[in-house]
Design a protein around this motif. Sequence first.
Motif, PDB file in Angstrom:
ATOM      1  N   LEU A  36       0.804  -1.225   0.000  1.00 36.46           N
ATOM      2  CA  LEU A  36       0.000   0.000   0.000  1.00 36.46           C
ATOM      3  C   LEU A  36       0.837   1.275   0.000  1.00 36.46           C
ATOM      4  CD1 LEU A  36      -2.894  -0.950   2.463  1.00 36.46           C
ATOM      5  CD2 LEU A  36      -2.954  -0.914  -0.028  1.00 36.46           C
ATOM      6  N   VAL A  37       1.959   1.261   0.710  1.00 39.65           N
ATOM      7  CA  VAL A  37       2.862   2.422   0.697  1.00 39.65           C
ATOM      8  C   VAL A  37       3.834   2.156  -0.453  1.00 39.65           C
ATOM      9  CG1 VAL A  37       4.329   3.935   2.073  1.00 39.65           C
ATOM     10  CG2 VAL A  37       2.605   2.511   3.195  1.00 39.65           C
ATOM     11  N   SER A  38       3.334   2.396  -1.651  1.00 42.81           N
ATOM     12  CA  SER A  38       3.987   1.858  -2.842  1.00 42.81           C
ATOM     13  C   SER A  38       5.039   2.794  -3.416  1.00 42.81           C
ATOM     14  CB  SER A  38       2.902   1.595  -3.906  1.00 42.81           C
ATOM     15  OG  SER A  38       3.456   1.129  -5.105  1.00 42.81           O
ATOM     16  N   GLY A  39       6.103   2.184  -3.927  1.00 43.81           N
ATOM     17  CA  GLY A  39       7.080   2.915  -4.725  1.00 43.81           C
ATOM     18  C   GLY A  39       7.720   4.076  -4.011  1.00 43.81           C
ATOM     19  N   ASN A  40       7.742   5.226  -4.696  1.00 41.43           N
ATOM     20  CA  ASN A  40       8.408   6.404  -4.150  1.00 41.43           C
ATOM     21  C   ASN A  40       7.731   6.933  -2.887  1.00 41.43           C
ATOM     22  OD1 ASN A  40       6.160   7.222  -5.619  1.00 41.43           O
ATOM     23  ND2 ASN A  40       7.094   9.142  -6.275  1.00 41.43           N
ATOM     24  N   LYS A  41       6.452   6.602  -2.692  1.00 37.18           N
ATOM     25  CA  LYS A  41       5.745   7.087  -1.500  1.00 37.18           C
ATOM     26  C   LYS A  41       6.373   6.530  -0.223  1.00 37.18           C
ATOM     27  CE  LYS A  41       2.899   9.207  -4.176  1.00 37.18           C
ATOM     28  NZ  LYS A  41       3.152  10.633  -4.469  1.00 37.18           N
ATOM     29  N   PHE A  42       6.883   5.310  -0.286  1.00 35.96           N
ATOM     30  CA  PHE A  42       7.557   4.717   0.869  1.00 35.96           C
ATOM     31  C   PHE A  42       8.727   5.597   1.302  1.00 35.96           C
ATOM     32  CE2 PHE A  42      10.671   2.065   2.939  1.00 35.96           C
ATOM     33  CZ  PHE A  42       9.929   1.211   3.734  1.00 35.96           C
ATOM     34  N   TYR A  43       9.521   6.021   0.338  1.00 35.32           N
ATOM     35  CA  TYR A  43      10.703   6.836   0.642  1.00 35.32           C
ATOM     36  C   TYR A  43      10.306   8.244   1.088  1.00 35.32           C
ATOM     37  CZ  TYR A  43      13.312   3.098  -1.590  1.00 35.32           C
ATOM     38  OH  TYR A  43      13.842   1.868  -1.903  1.00 35.32           O
ATOM     39  N   LYS A  44       9.249   8.787   0.495  1.00 34.21           N
ATOM     40  CA  LYS A  44       8.802  10.129   0.884  1.00 34.21           C
ATOM     41  C   LYS A  44       8.276  10.172   2.318  1.00 34.21           C
ATOM     42  CE  LYS A  44       7.597  12.308  -3.519  1.00 34.21           C
ATOM     43  NZ  LYS A  44       6.541  13.023  -4.260  1.00 34.21           N
ATOM     44  N   LEU A  45       7.650   9.079   2.741  1.00 31.96           N
ATOM     45  CA  LEU A  45       7.019   9.069   4.056  1.00 31.96           C
ATOM     46  C   LEU A  45       7.962   8.631   5.171  1.00 31.96           C
ATOM     47  CD1 LEU A  45       3.584   7.604   2.969  1.00 31.96           C
ATOM     48  CD2 LEU A  45       3.943   9.828   4.050  1.00 31.96           C
TER      49      LEU A  45
END
Length: 306
Positions: A36-45
């Motif tokens: 669910l915390v996919s792709g670049n969103k994982f790194y942003k969060l």
Amino acid sequence: MMLAGKETPTEPVFLEELKDSGVQLSIRRLDKIHPLVSGNKFYKLKYNLEACLRAGKKTILTFGGAYSNHILACAEAAKSAGLQSIGIIRGEEHNPMNPTLQAASSLGMKLTYMQREIYRKKNEKEVLEQLQHRFGDFYLLPEGGTNQLAIQGTAEILQATDKQYDHIACGVGTGGTMAGILSSIWPHQQLWGFSALKGSFIVDEFDGLLKRYQVAPNAPYHLFIDYHFGGYARFKPELISFIHRFKKQTGIPLDPIYTGKMMFGLVDAIQSGKFERGSHILAIHSGGLQGIQGFNQMHGTTLSDF
């Protein structure tokens, strides 16, 4: 419990239309880092969650559209960290809710809708004060999640083994992922960004982003603005055909908002001879596959995310 991610494999891309190009193409599957915390969103969060907890905040408030990858990712990330989340959704209320908003709500995110004319002023002091009055103390995350800590996170997308590549390619929305990669890329490489938004304004916005967060580019970069297919979340039949063809030949799903447009533009650039023979390119799959179900529902397409 804090957010935990899985390994992100790098896979070779074999496409019929590139077999005589003399170029090697690989793709980093960031879509596999978290369901669910996919792709670049994982790194942003990643670092924003840490900052929220360090500050003693109990709630994250953020902004996004009705089909936003960021909204869903933030809902899951907040839950994993034991935090409450509030999503300010652009435009009118969706009833019944689409798959993205249903999923975010099921994860405990409190959804509230903001008229578009007010939403355009969401970063202004008056609007933020009204939100604080309504919801109390919260940790603020901008739309798309891009801030200093997000760029710190996306700088970690490239791995030590990626030094072998001549070129890196990524999709561009708010520019946070491209900025992070640009801060960690090797000097012998070049970064190719493909904007999902219509208009040349993104070039000035990205330059402003680099200055605002004091990102010093480690290597040359190119920002392409001709592969938006009509604008954000817009598409044309040739894009859908390409995504189907890509999935059939490689087994890799692409989303029509970012990765589909990025890969279409990259393949077109290779076919146009913009890369020297012998070049090795790494494309970053930034996830976002959760939005395919809603995209199909809205547009009557038949894209697959598995």
